[in-house]
Motif scaffolding. Structure first.
Motif, mmCIF file in Angstrom:
data_model
loop_
_atom_site.group_PDB
_atom_site.id
_atom_site.type_symbol
_atom_site.label_atom_id
_atom_site.label_comp_id
_atom_site.label_asym_id
_atom_site.label_seq_id
_atom_site.Cartn_x
_atom_site.Cartn_y
_atom_site.Cartn_z
ATOM 1 N N ASP A 1 1.506 14.672 2.165
ATOM 2 C CA ASP A 1 2.538 13.822 2.772
ATOM 3 C C ASP A 1 2.195 13.311 4.048
ATOM 4 O O ASP A 1 2.317 12.108 4.289
ATOM 5 N N LEU B 1 -0.101 10.486 3.413
ATOM 6 C CA LEU B 1 0.802 9.280 3.055
ATOM 7 C C LEU B 1 1.430 8.732 4.288
ATOM 8 O O LEU B 1 1.571 7.267 4.397
ATOM 9 N N ASP B 2 1.978 9.443 5.039
ATOM 10 C CA ASP B 2 2.625 8.862 6.296
ATOM 11 C C ASP B 2 1.666 8.194 7.227
ATOM 12 O O ASP B 2 2.090 6.861 7.509
ATOM 13 N N ARG C 1 1.083 4.762 5.498
ATOM 14 C CA ARG C 1 2.270 4.016 5.631
ATOM 15 C C ARG C 1 2.137 3.457 7.131
ATOM 16 O O ARG C 1 2.188 2.150 7.129
ATOM 17 N N THR D 1 -0.007 -5.666 1.867
ATOM 18 C CA THR D 1 -0.170 -4.368 1.637
ATOM 19 C C THR D 1 -1.488 -4.329 1.228
ATOM 20 O O THR D 1 -2.663 -3.432 1.320
ATOM 21 N N PRO E 1 3.681 12.328 -5.725
ATOM 22 C CA PRO E 1 4.161 11.334 -4.745
ATOM 23 C C PRO E 1 3.249 10.257 -4.559
ATOM 24 O O PRO E 1 3.600 9.207 -4.210
ATOM 25 N N LEU E 2 2.005 10.485 -4.449
ATOM 26 C CA LEU E 2 1.124 9.704 -4.345
ATOM 27 C C LEU E 2 1.167 8.522 -5.235
ATOM 28 O O LEU E 2 1.231 7.266 -5.039
ATOM 29 N N GLU F 1 4.035 6.346 -4.508
ATOM 30 C CA GLU F 1 3.848 5.422 -3.495
ATOM 31 C C GLU F 1 2.822 4.261 -3.975
ATOM 32 O O GLU F 1 3.232 2.959 -3.709
ATOM 33 N N ASP G 1 3.163 0.020 -4.238
ATOM 34 C CA ASP G 1 2.421 -0.842 -3.574
ATOM 35 C C ASP G 1 1.958 -1.835 -4.486
ATOM 36 O O ASP G 1 1.904 -2.996 -4.226
#
Lengths: 184, 184
Positions: free
Chosen positions: B65, B68-69, B72, B86, B121-122, B125, B129
């Motif tokens: 996480d 990922l943050d 981002r 992106t 989660p990846l 995400e 994208d």
DNA sequence: GGAACTTAACCGACCGGACGGTACAGAGAT
DNA sequence: ATCTCTGTACCGTCCGGTCGGTTAAGTTCC
């Protein structure tokens, strides 16, 4: 009647063991490769596995070796006429033999997770391949991008990352083929 | 300012713990991430770690996480005007913040090795994208190849695979930049 | 040709250590 | 006092590796 030897397949348990390791890695993840699990999957005992591979590192190393061999064999089948045949071969290998290649990637993951040094043979192999490809092509950066994209394809599939949906994957592959062909 | 608590950094041990995990992963491999080792690296005890992350999965999940943050956040810095911002952002992230990105990849490896589900989660995400990028560009296959090449760059560096030597890497990056710019 | 011995391949019980997780106690701050 | 956080001690499990068998197939010597 001399008899069979032990149970069914007497000789060469090693490939069966490696196959079992691959199966487990593909099914449950690279981290689940344990000697006992491999033994059970291969249909023999822990001792049997450790007889063939005295240590777990040896097992992983052997796994990677076998993968590299299979990979080499695949590359050998590509028509040699092609100037950048190793590059083309890499792409086709990734495409055609999904299983073999996934296993290779899984072995890479397992090796990297336990001991990064196990990747040394792979590095050496790739070093040669890349060097060959780059000397065979004049547009080195384009060739390298192709190489990287192919690697990207590998890990994308291995980690089950999104592919973009639709027929994008096929179009990407077709595009890569033409790029490689144009590299001459 | 009242005082520090115990030793040095009283609050918010979580980021320090995650940082320790990253350090270990980068230094000894993803497989060496253990609660005790992380605790020692972070300068607290096992109990402290388990207070912040009740389970190891939680730790790995939190690690991913955070990565990922950070990712981002990096992407957010890219000028928004750019149509494929992106995509451009991904490239620049890989280039600029080597540490962050290597850590991300390592977290991915660690997660994949222990429990592939942690990657969900990846995947989500990335799905967003990729979708965004593909809708923003008309040459989808070219965009996808760029994405794949960028991913290839990641793992290439993470696994310390050969780069082709010389300035090839730089030329590849430059080439990718132009490709992305032309995608508009 | 058959007892005695060796060797290859494998089994399975076990050991020591590592690791994830639990329980609980205690220190600081408020 | 109480809540938040951290330390210590411990438990059960799993895992890699060891070790003493065991079985089957030669090999040797007579």
């Amino acid at each position: 009647m001399t008899m069979q030897k032990h149970s069914a397949e007497p000789r060469n348990a090693a490939p069966r063991i490696l196959g079992a390791a691959r199966t487990i890695a593909a099914r449950e993840g690279a981290g689940k490769i344990t000697i006992e699990a491999v033994a059970k999957e291969a249909g023999l005992s822990k001792g049997g596995v450790l007889y063939n591979f005295p240590t777990k590192k040896a097992l992983l190393s052997g796994l990677l070796d076998q993968m590299l061999d299979a990979h080499r064999e695949h590359l050998g089948k590509v028509p040699e006429r092609h100037p950048s045949r190793t590059l083309r071969g890499h792409l086709e290998t990734v495409l055609q033999s999904q299983e073999v290649d996934d296993d290779l990637s899984m072995a890479i993951l397992a090796a990297a997770a336990s001991d990064p040094r196990l990747l040394d043979p792979l590095r050496a192999e790739m070093s040669g391949d890349i060097e060959r490809i780059l000397t065979d092509t004049q547009d080195n950066s384009a060739a390298m991008i192709a190489i990287l994209a192919i690697q990207g394809l590998r890990f994308q599939r291995l980690l089950k990352l999104p592919e973009g949906g639709g027929n994008i994957r096929d179009r990407v592959i077709e595009r890569l083929r033409t790029i490689i062909d144009e590299l001459e």
